[in-house]
Design a protein around this motif. Structure first.
Motif, mmCIF file in Angstrom:
data_model
loop_
_atom_site.group_PDB
_atom_site.id
_atom_site.type_symbol
_atom_site.label_atom_id
_atom_site.label_comp_id
_atom_site.label_asym_id
_atom_site.label_seq_id
_atom_site.Cartn_x
_atom_site.Cartn_y
_atom_site.Cartn_z
ATOM 1 N N GLN A 1 -46.896 -12.459 82.405
ATOM 2 C CA GLN A 1 -46.379 -13.679 83.019
ATOM 3 C C GLN A 1 -44.939 -13.937 82.562
ATOM 4 O O GLN A 1 -44.104 -14.348 83.361
ATOM 5 C CB GLN A 1 -47.261 -14.878 82.650
ATOM 6 N N ASP A 2 -44.665 -13.729 81.288
ATOM 7 C CA ASP A 2 -43.323 -13.949 80.766
ATOM 8 C C ASP A 2 -42.324 -12.935 81.317
ATOM 9 O O ASP A 2 -41.152 -13.249 81.504
ATOM 10 C CB ASP A 2 -43.335 -13.889 79.239
ATOM 11 N N SER A 3 -42.783 -11.712 81.580
ATOM 12 C CA SER A 3 -41.868 -10.682 82.074
ATOM 13 C C SER A 3 -41.512 -10.911 83.541
ATOM 14 O O SER A 3 -40.494 -10.419 84.013
ATOM 15 C CB SER A 3 -42.468 -9.285 81.902
ATOM 16 N N GLN A 4 -42.330 -11.648 84.280
ATOM 17 C CA GLN A 4 -42.054 -11.905 85.689
ATOM 18 C C GLN A 4 -41.090 -13.060 85.887
ATOM 19 O O GLN A 4 -40.593 -13.262 86.971
ATOM 20 C CB GLN A 4 -43.357 -12.167 86.431
ATOM 21 N N ARG A 5 -40.819 -13.797 84.861
ATOM 22 C CA ARG A 5 -39.911 -14.956 84.969
ATOM 23 C C ARG A 5 -38.481 -14.560 84.774
ATOM 24 O O ARG A 5 -38.064 -13.611 84.323
ATOM 25 C CB ARG A 5 -40.279 -16.016 83.946
ATOM 26 N N ARG B 1 -50.344 -12.971 79.197
ATOM 27 C CA ARG B 1 -49.191 -13.823 78.881
ATOM 28 C C ARG B 1 -47.888 -13.025 78.866
ATOM 29 O O ARG B 1 -46.861 -13.482 79.332
ATOM 30 C CB ARG B 1 -49.393 -14.517 77.534
#
Length: 75
Positions: free
Chosen positions: A71-75, A68
């Motif tokens: 995933q948050d760091s790629q946004r 998670r």
């Protein structure tokens, strides 16, 4: 900010790797070598199995948290 997040992700990944490796090694040592050497009954082997299961579940939960975070760091 990004650098701090990358460091946190790397730190969590190392933590998970150590938990998995440590749990596996401890489980093998306790179940195969220490238990029989001390003449412990079979119920202690089951206790060691449940302790290892708890360690692996903990690692699985942390792996999900790491996923998670990535995933948050790629946004």
């Amino acid at each position: 900010m990004e650098n701090e997040r990358d460091i946190a992700i790397a730190r969590k990944g190392r933590h998970i790797a150590l938990v998995i490796a440590g749990t596996g090694v401890a489980w093998l040592v306790l179940s195969i070598f220490v238990g029989p050497a001390l003449g412990l009954p079979g119920r202690y082997a089951l206790l060691f199995d449940f302790m290892a299961l708890a360690g692996f579940v903990y690692a699985g939960i942390n792996t999900y948290q790491l996923w998670r975070m990535r995933q948050d760091s790629q946004r």
